[in-house]
Design a protein around this motif. Structure first.
Motif, PDB file in Angstrom:
ATOM      1  N   UNK A   8       0.798  -1.170  -0.036  1.00  0.00           N
ATOM      2  CA  UNK A   8       0.023  -0.046   0.028  1.00  0.00           C
ATOM      3  C   UNK A   8       0.914   1.241  -0.203  1.00  0.00           C
ATOM      4  N   UNK A   9       1.967   1.388   0.728  1.00  0.00           N
ATOM      5  CA  UNK A   9       2.666   2.736   0.974  1.00  0.00           C
ATOM      6  C   UNK A   9       3.575   2.647  -0.440  1.00  0.00           C
ATOM      7  N   UNK A  10       4.090   1.563  -1.003  1.00  0.00           N
ATOM      8  CA  UNK A  10       4.479   1.905  -2.394  1.00  0.00           C
ATOM      9  C   UNK A  10       3.765   2.329  -3.466  1.00  0.00           C
ATOM     10  N   UNK A  11       2.654   1.712  -3.555  1.00  0.00           N
ATOM     11  CA  UNK A  11       1.479   2.292  -4.578  1.00  0.00           C
ATOM     12  C   UNK A  11       1.333   3.643  -4.031  1.00  0.00           C
ATOM     13  N   UNK A  12       1.079   4.102  -3.162  1.00  0.00           N
ATOM     14  CA  UNK A  12       0.592   5.442  -2.595  1.00  0.00           C
ATOM     15  C   UNK A  12       1.644   6.422  -2.809  1.00  0.00           C
ATOM     16  N   UNK A  13       2.930   6.181  -2.597  1.00  0.00           N
ATOM     17  CA  UNK A  13       4.149   6.913  -2.860  1.00  0.00           C
ATOM     18  C   UNK A  13       4.615   7.063  -4.269  1.00  0.00           C
ATOM     19  N   UNK A  14       4.329   6.011  -5.233  1.00  0.00           N
ATOM     20  CA  UNK A  14       4.910   6.062  -6.406  1.00  0.00           C
ATOM     21  C   UNK A  14       3.699   6.687  -7.379  1.00  0.00           C
ATOM     22  N   UNK A  15       2.278   6.604  -7.091  1.00  0.00           N
ATOM     23  CA  UNK A  15       1.495   7.110  -7.962  1.00  0.00           C
ATOM     24  C   UNK A  15       0.897   8.457  -7.649  1.00  0.00           C
ATOM     25  N   UNK A  16       0.742   8.464  -6.146  1.00  0.00           N
ATOM     26  CA  UNK A  16       0.450   9.611  -5.585  1.00  0.00           C
ATOM     27  C   UNK A  16      -0.980  10.155  -6.078  1.00  0.00           C
ATOM     28  N   UNK A  17      -1.405  11.218  -6.041  1.00  0.00           N
ATOM     29  CA  UNK A  17      -2.864  11.719  -6.435  1.00  0.00           C
ATOM     30  C   UNK A  17      -3.783  11.313  -5.237  1.00  0.00           C
ATOM     31  N   UNK A  18      -5.178  11.084  -5.941  1.00  0.00           N
ATOM     32  CA  UNK A  18      -6.187  10.728  -5.129  1.00  0.00           C
ATOM     33  C   UNK A  18      -5.852   9.286  -3.999  1.00  0.00           C
ATOM     34  N   UNK A  19      -5.069   8.420  -4.989  1.00  0.00           N
ATOM     35  CA  UNK A  19      -4.850   7.302  -4.013  1.00  0.00           C
ATOM     36  C   UNK A  19      -4.044   7.455  -3.020  1.00  0.00           C
ATOM     37  N   UNK A  20      -2.963   8.363  -3.100  1.00  0.00           N
ATOM     38  CA  UNK A  20      -2.245   8.693  -1.938  1.00  0.00           C
ATOM     39  C   UNK A  20      -2.568   9.424  -0.834  1.00  0.00           C
ATOM     40  N   UNK A  21      -3.630  10.289  -1.204  1.00  0.00           N
ATOM     41  CA  UNK A  21      -4.459  10.966  -0.159  1.00  0.00           C
ATOM     42  C   UNK A  21      -5.432  10.258   0.733  1.00  0.00           C
ATOM     43  N   UNK A  22      -6.021   9.265  -0.325  1.00  0.00           N
ATOM     44  CA  UNK A  22      -6.922   8.062   0.454  1.00  0.00           C
ATOM     45  C   UNK A  22      -6.192   7.383   1.457  1.00  0.00           C
ATOM     46  N   UNK A  23      -5.113   6.750   0.841  1.00  0.00           N
ATOM     47  CA  UNK A  23      -4.523   5.892   1.933  1.00  0.00           C
ATOM     48  C   UNK A  23      -3.702   6.393   3.198  1.00  0.00           C
ATOM     49  N   UNK A  24      -3.238   7.866   2.802  1.00  0.00           N
ATOM     50  CA  UNK A  24      -2.632   8.656   3.932  1.00  0.00           C
ATOM     51  C   UNK A  24      -4.044   9.028   5.008  1.00  0.00           C
ATOM     52  N   UNK A  25      -5.006   9.248   4.700  1.00  0.00           N
ATOM     53  CA  UNK A  25      -6.209   9.490   5.634  1.00  0.00           C
ATOM     54  C   UNK A  25      -6.670   8.346   6.226  1.00  0.00           C
ATOM     55  N   UNK A  26      -6.782   7.383   5.413  1.00  0.00           N
ATOM     56  CA  UNK A  26      -7.422   6.093   5.972  1.00  0.00           C
ATOM     57  C   UNK A  26      -5.957   5.507   7.082  1.00  0.00           C
ATOM     58  N   UNK A  27      -5.097   5.831   6.537  1.00  0.00           N
ATOM     59  CA  UNK A  27      -3.888   5.091   7.727  1.00  0.00           C
ATOM     60  C   UNK A  27      -3.769   6.030   8.838  1.00  0.00           C
ATOM     61  N   UNK A  28      -4.177   7.479   8.785  1.00  0.00           N
ATOM     62  CA  UNK A  28      -4.142   8.033   9.795  1.00  0.00           C
ATOM     63  C   UNK A  28      -5.151   7.801  10.971  1.00  0.00           C
ATOM     64  N   UNK A  29      -6.304   7.248  10.729  1.00  0.00           N
ATOM     65  CA  UNK A  29      -7.536   6.618  11.449  1.00  0.00           C
ATOM     66  C   UNK A  29      -6.762   5.582  12.179  1.00  0.00           C
ATOM     67  N   UNK A  30      -6.180   4.468  11.604  1.00  0.00           N
ATOM     68  CA  UNK A  30      -5.512   3.548  12.247  1.00  0.00           C
ATOM     69  C   UNK A  30      -4.396   4.045  13.072  1.00  0.00           C
ATOM     70  N   UNK A  31      -3.644   4.856  12.519  1.00  0.00           N
ATOM     71  CA  UNK A  31      -2.402   5.415  13.427  1.00  0.00           C
ATOM     72  C   UNK A  31      -2.891   5.976  14.588  1.00  0.00           C
TER      73      UNK A  31
END
Length: 316
Positions: A132-155
């Motif tokens: 998940x981190x590799x895909x979010x970091x490489x492609x960026x954009x909306x997917x990166x923002x979604x993963x980051x916010x979703x991860x913040x909830x669990x973090x």
């Protein structure tokens, strides 16, 4: 002097064949190019801490895989109440629990459950978080923002607290269940580290060169970016394994981890609470096994971190 030499009064220029410059400039093309992993191995193998940690971990893994080789006494058989809290004797070097069970046998067979939970949780967290981190970091954009916010909830949810709440409502408590629960709340750390490493690597020259050659983004990510960004993830995963073993012991100690019928160090520590004043050694042996295991993985993680990140070693 040869006629092709430039000469001035008291000076002369020697032929190139008469100087060692040609030998110095010669490149040995037969020698294989060294990678960062080769340098890391050379750094680790000269440190005694690496071999001590590796030896301890190999012994622990061997005990967890083949506990019958180290104890010929079944942990739940031969439990006699007259032996309760008894001291060491022939064939029982650690003494007996309050129920008269052999402590040594329980420590040996308890290794399997504790190490299994740690390995499974680390594997799940590393695979899911790294992907998940590799895909979010490489492609960026909306997917990166979604993963980051979703991860913040669990973090924002402490791993132990989240596991306590979730395990308290699950009817089936096995090693796989405990590992899955721990992985659900622990993956954001690996994902964040992998995302940052991929973002730093995607702007490298080899990525731009591969893009110019027409290589697809997915191939660049898998073949070039991930191998050069995985080092910090390996370091965190090595130290996290010990953390997950402690987490399993904590959940079992609280009575919401592995059921009492499953032998684990956490269950033995929990059962030893009632005997801590009269027979403290009942608590000491499973706690010592847990501490040695966690310390071994922390030592290995420390060596791996220094080997893969020379700057960390220089800052010490």
């Amino acid at each position: 002097m040869p006629s092709n030499n430039l000469s001035t009064p008291g000076h002369f220029v020697a032929d190139l064949s008469d100087t060692p410059i040609a030998a110095i400039d010669t490149i040995d093309e037969s020698e294989k190019a060294r990678s960062s992993w080769s340098d890391a191995w050379d750094s680790m193998r000269v440190r005694p801490m690496f071999w001590i940690a590796t030896a301890l971990i190999l012994v622990i893994l061997l005990v967890s895989l083949f506990p019958g080789l180290f104890s010929h006494t079944a942990p739940n058989s031969g439990c006699l109440l007259p032996n309760g809290n008894g001291g060491p004797e022939a064939g029982h070097p650690f003494g007996f629990t309050r129920q008269g069970c052999d402590i040594y046998s329980r420590v040996i067979f308890g290794t399997q459950a504790s190490v299994t939970v740690g390995l499974l949780a680390t594997l799940l967290v590393t695979l899911f978080g790294a992907i998940v981190g590799a895909l979010a970091g490489y492609y960026g954009g909306a997917f990166d923002a979604l993963v980051s916010r979703f991860g913040d909830i669990f973090f924002a949810i402490p791993t132990i607290l989240g596991a306590i709440v979730l395990m308290s409502v699950l009817p089936d408590r096995t090693s796989i269940t405990v590992a899955l629960v721990l992985a659900i709340f622990a993956w954001p750390q690996i994902a964040r580290i992998m995302r940052g490493a991929v973002i730093a690597a995607r702007s490298s020259d080899y990525v731009m060169a591969s893009t110019a050659l027409g290589v697809s983004k997915l191939q660049i990510l898998v073949r070039h970016v991930v191998p050069n960004a995985i080092a910090p993830v390996i370091v965190v995963a090595t130290t996290s394994l010990g953390t997950f073993i402690v987490a399993e012991a904590t959940l079992s100690f609280l009575g919401i981890g592995l059921p009492p019928s499953v032998m684990s160090w956490g269950n033995d520590i929990s059962q030893a609470r009632t005997s801590i004043q009269t027979a403290p050694m009942v608590l000491f042996y499973p706690a010592a096994a847990l501490s040695i295991t966690v310390l071994s993985f922390l030592m290995l993680g420390d060596v791996v971190r220094d080997a893969l990140d020379p700057q960390a070693r220089a800052r010490r």
